[in-house]
Design a protein around this motif. Structure first.
Motif, PDB file in Angstrom:
ATOM      1  N   ASN A 171      -4.490 -10.418  -1.289  1.00 39.52           N
ATOM      2  CA  ASN A 171      -3.883  -9.270  -0.622  1.00 39.52           C
ATOM      3  C   ASN A 171      -4.957  -8.267  -0.208  1.00 39.52           C
ATOM      4  N   ILE A 172      -4.952  -7.894   1.073  1.00 40.47           N
ATOM      5  CA  ILE A 172      -5.848  -6.845   1.581  1.00 40.47           C
ATOM      6  C   ILE A 172      -5.113  -5.509   1.450  1.00 40.47           C
ATOM      7  N   HIS A 173      -5.558  -4.689   0.513  1.00 40.78           N
ATOM      8  CA  HIS A 173      -4.892  -3.399   0.264  1.00 40.78           C
ATOM      9  C   HIS A 173      -5.829  -2.262   0.668  1.00 40.78           C
ATOM     10  N   PRO A 174      -5.418  -1.397   1.620  1.00 47.92           N
ATOM     11  CA  PRO A 174      -6.330  -0.370   2.133  1.00 47.92           C
ATOM     12  C   PRO A 174      -6.437   0.882   1.253  1.00 47.92           C
ATOM     13  N   SER A 175      -6.884   0.674   0.029  1.00 48.07           N
ATOM     14  CA  SER A 175      -7.258   1.785  -0.848  1.00 48.07           C
ATOM     15  C   SER A 175      -8.234   1.259  -1.883  1.00 48.07           C
ATOM     16  N   LEU A 176      -8.851   2.178  -2.604  1.00 48.85           N
ATOM     17  CA  LEU A 176      -9.766   1.799  -3.673  1.00 48.85           C
ATOM     18  C   LEU A 176      -8.969   1.702  -4.963  1.00 48.85           C
ATOM     19  N   LEU A 177      -8.310   0.566  -5.130  1.00 43.26           N
ATOM     20  CA  LEU A 177      -7.462   0.375  -6.305  1.00 43.26           C
ATOM     21  C   LEU A 177      -8.259   0.588  -7.597  1.00 43.26           C
ATOM     22  N   PRO A 178      -7.597   1.181  -8.608  1.00 42.56           N
ATOM     23  CA  PRO A 178      -6.150   1.415  -8.750  1.00 42.56           C
ATOM     24  C   PRO A 178      -5.624   2.699  -8.094  1.00 42.56           C
ATOM     25  N   ARG A 179      -6.450   3.379  -7.312  1.00 43.31           N
ATOM     26  CA  ARG A 179      -5.995   4.578  -6.622  1.00 43.31           C
ATOM     27  C   ARG A 179      -5.090   4.183  -5.447  1.00 43.31           C
ATOM     28  N   TYR A 180      -3.972   4.874  -5.330  1.00 39.21           N
ATOM     29  CA  TYR A 180      -3.017   4.715  -4.237  1.00 39.21           C
ATOM     30  C   TYR A 180      -2.424   3.312  -4.141  1.00 39.21           C
ATOM     31  N   ARG A 181      -1.858   2.851  -5.237  1.00 35.58           N
ATOM     32  CA  ARG A 181      -0.964   1.709  -5.135  1.00 35.58           C
ATOM     33  C   ARG A 181       0.252   2.148  -4.318  1.00 35.58           C
ATOM     34  N   GLY A 182       0.944   1.189  -3.721  1.00 36.09           N
ATOM     35  CA  GLY A 182       2.158   1.544  -2.999  1.00 36.09           C
ATOM     36  C   GLY A 182       2.077   1.248  -1.518  1.00 36.09           C
ATOM     37  N   ALA A 183       3.088   1.725  -0.786  1.00 31.16           N
ATOM     38  CA  ALA A 183       3.331   1.278   0.583  1.00 31.16           C
ATOM     39  C   ALA A 183       2.447   1.928   1.640  1.00 31.16           C
ATOM     40  N   THR A 184       1.953   3.144   1.407  1.00 32.47           N
ATOM     41  CA  THR A 184       1.249   3.865   2.475  1.00 32.47           C
ATOM     42  C   THR A 184      -0.065   4.471   1.966  1.00 32.47           C
ATOM     43  N   PRO A 185      -0.997   3.626   1.550  1.00 29.00           N
ATOM     44  CA  PRO A 185      -2.229   4.148   0.962  1.00 29.00           C
ATOM     45  C   PRO A 185      -3.141   4.878   1.936  1.00 29.00           C
ATOM     46  N   VAL A 186      -3.122   4.522   3.227  1.00 25.94           N
ATOM     47  CA  VAL A 186      -4.001   5.196   4.183  1.00 25.94           C
ATOM     48  C   VAL A 186      -3.555   6.649   4.366  1.00 25.94           C
ATOM     49  N   ALA A 187      -2.263   6.848   4.551  1.00 22.58           N
ATOM     50  CA  ALA A 187      -1.745   8.217   4.651  1.00 22.58           C
ATOM     51  C   ALA A 187      -2.031   8.996   3.374  1.00 22.58           C
ATOM     52  N   ALA A 188      -1.898   8.325   2.239  1.00 21.06           N
ATOM     53  CA  ALA A 188      -2.164   8.990   0.959  1.00 21.06           C
ATOM     54  C   ALA A 188      -3.613   9.438   0.851  1.00 21.06           C
ATOM     55  N   THR A 189      -4.530   8.624   1.350  1.00 22.26           N
ATOM     56  CA  THR A 189      -5.945   8.971   1.320  1.00 22.26           C
ATOM     57  C   THR A 189      -6.211  10.241   2.121  1.00 22.26           C
ATOM     58  N   LEU A 190      -5.603  10.340   3.304  1.00 23.28           N
ATOM     59  CA  LEU A 190      -5.786  11.534   4.134  1.00 23.28           C
ATOM     60  C   LEU A 190      -5.106  12.749   3.528  1.00 23.28           C
ATOM     61  N   LEU A 191      -3.917  12.568   3.006  1.00 21.47           N
ATOM     62  CA  LEU A 191      -3.203  13.683   2.377  1.00 21.47           C
ATOM     63  C   LEU A 191      -3.968  14.225   1.181  1.00 21.47           C
TER      64      LEU A 191
END
Length: 315
Positions: A111-131
Motif C-alpha cells: 500500500n502506497i500511503h501518502p504520510s510518514l506513518l504512523p502519523r496521519y493514518r486514515g483517508a485524507t493524509p495529504v490534507a491532514a499534513t497541510l492542516l
C-alpha cells in the motif's frame, strides 16, 4: 516500453493519486493482470455517472477493470484469486480489504500511503499534513494488514512542504515518490526485506473531509485559515458568507500588519488588497469567488464591491 516483467500484479486504486504509480508500473513493463477501482459514482449538477480516473486510464491501456461494491463476498474474492496475482498494489483504493483478500498474493498487498506513518493514518493524509502545518510531507510503502494503516512499513521518503502546496499539488509529488519506492521494492522480489513495525503509541488519525469543514471560523488564527484554504482545495473549498451569498476563498496569505481588526472584519488595504481580521493577525484574500460570479483577484472583486470596506463576513 520496458520488457514485460513476469511478476503478476493486481492494481487497486481510484482517484488521481493512483494514476502515477499505475503509469510507472506500465512503463516498467509489469504485467497488470487486473485493475480494481471504485464503482462509477454520480457527479456534477446533472448527477451523471462518472468513472474513477483509474478506470479511464486502465481502459485506455486495454487492462481488465473490476468495480465491485465490496470485496467481502466470497464470489468476489474468488474472481480476484482467479487472476493469480503475485502481489497486489494499493494506492488510494477506498475499500476495506478483508483478510481473505490479503492472503491471496504470495508477496502480500503493498500500500502506497501518502504520510510518514504512523502519523496521519486514515483517508485524507495529504490534507491532514497541510492542516497540521507540517514542515515535511512523506510517503510510506507498507504491507497492508487488516487494521487501518497499521501494517509494517518497508520504506519511507520525505519532502519539504512548500508555501504554495495545495492538496492536489502535494499529492502529485507524493504519488511519484511512492511510485519510485514501489518500483524499488518490486525489483527485490522474491527477496523482500523485513518491514518495520509501526510504533502505535505515536499514531495519529485523520478521517474523511466533510463539506462543513470548509466553513471559515474567523475566531481562529489567520495562519490556520490559510492552511485550510490549501488543504481543502478544490473540495470542499473554504467559504464564508457576504450579503447572504457564499463567498469562496481560493487563495490567501496570513499577515501581521497590526491593523487592529476584529475577527471577520474587512479592511480594504492600499486600495486593492483585502484584509480580514482573525483571532491572530490578518488574512489577506488574494483570489475569491462570490456566489453566481466568476473567480477573480482581490482587485477585480473590489471594483464591483464599492462598499466592501468595514463589513463583517460570515454574519
Amino acid at each position: 516500453m520496458a520488457v514485460m516483467n513476469e511478476l503478476r500484479i493486481v492494481f487497486m486504486g481510484s482517484p488521481e493519486f493512483a494514476l502515477t504509480p499505475l503509469k510507472m508500473l506500465l512503463a516498467e513493463g509489469y504485467a497488470i493482470c487486473g485493475v480494481y477501482t471504485q464503482p462509477d459514482r454520480p457527479a456534477g449538477r446533472g448527477r451523471e455517472l462518472c468513472p474513477p480516473p483509474v478506470k479511464a486510464l486502465a481502459l485506455e491501456r486495454g487492462l481488465a477493470v473490476y468495480q465491485p461494491q465490496s470485496l467481502k463476498k466470497p464470489e468476489e474474492q474468488a474472481v480476484l484469486s482467479g487472476l493469480k496475482p503475485d502481489v497486489i498494489v494499493v494506492a488510494a483504493y477506498g475499500l476495506i480489504l478483508p483478510q481473505a483478500v490479503l492472503d491471496i498474493p504470495a508477496y502480500g498487498v503493498l500500500n502506497i500511503h501518502p504520510s510518514l506513518l504512523p502519523r496521519y493514518r486514515g483517508a485524507t493524509p495529504v490534507a491532514a499534513t497541510l492542516l497540521g502545518g507540517d514542515e515535511w510531507a512523506g510517503v510510506s510503502l507498507m504491507k497492508l494488514e487488516a487494521g487501518l494503516d497499521t501494517g509494517p512499513v518497508y520504506s519511507r521518503a520525505a519532502i519539504p512542504v512548500r508555501p504554495e502546496d495545495t492538496t492536489p499539488l502535494l499529492a502529485d509529488k507524493l504519488a511519484f515518490i511512492g511510485g519510485c519506492l514501489l518500483l524499488e521494492l518490486l525489483s527485490r522480489i522474491p527477496s523482500l526485506p523485513q518491514p518495520e513495525l509501526q510504533d502505535n503509541a505515536k499514531a495519529t488519525y485523520f478521517g474523511m473531509v466533510t463539506k462543513d469543514m470548509g466553513q471559515v471560523n474567523w475566531q481562529t488564527p489567520a495562519a490556520e485559515i490559510e492552511r485550510r484554504v490549501r488543504a481543502f482545495f478544490p473540495w470542499p473549498g473554504v467559504f464564508t458568507s457576504y450579503n447572504q451569498k457564499t463567498l469562496k476563498i481560493l487563495e490567501a496569505r496570513p499577515q501581521k500588519l497590526g491593523l487592529g481588526l476584529q475577527p471577520s472584519q474587512v479592511r480594504v488595504y492600499e486600495g486593492d488588497r483585502i484584509m480580514v481580521g482573525s483571532a491572530s493577525g490578518e488574512l489577506e484574500i488574494i483570489r475569491l469567488q462570490l456566489e453566481g460570479k466568476a473567480a477573480c483577484s482581490a482587485a477585480d472583486f473590489l471594483r464591483g464591491q464599492r462598499h466592501f470596506d468595514g463589513v463583517n463576513l460570515g454574519v
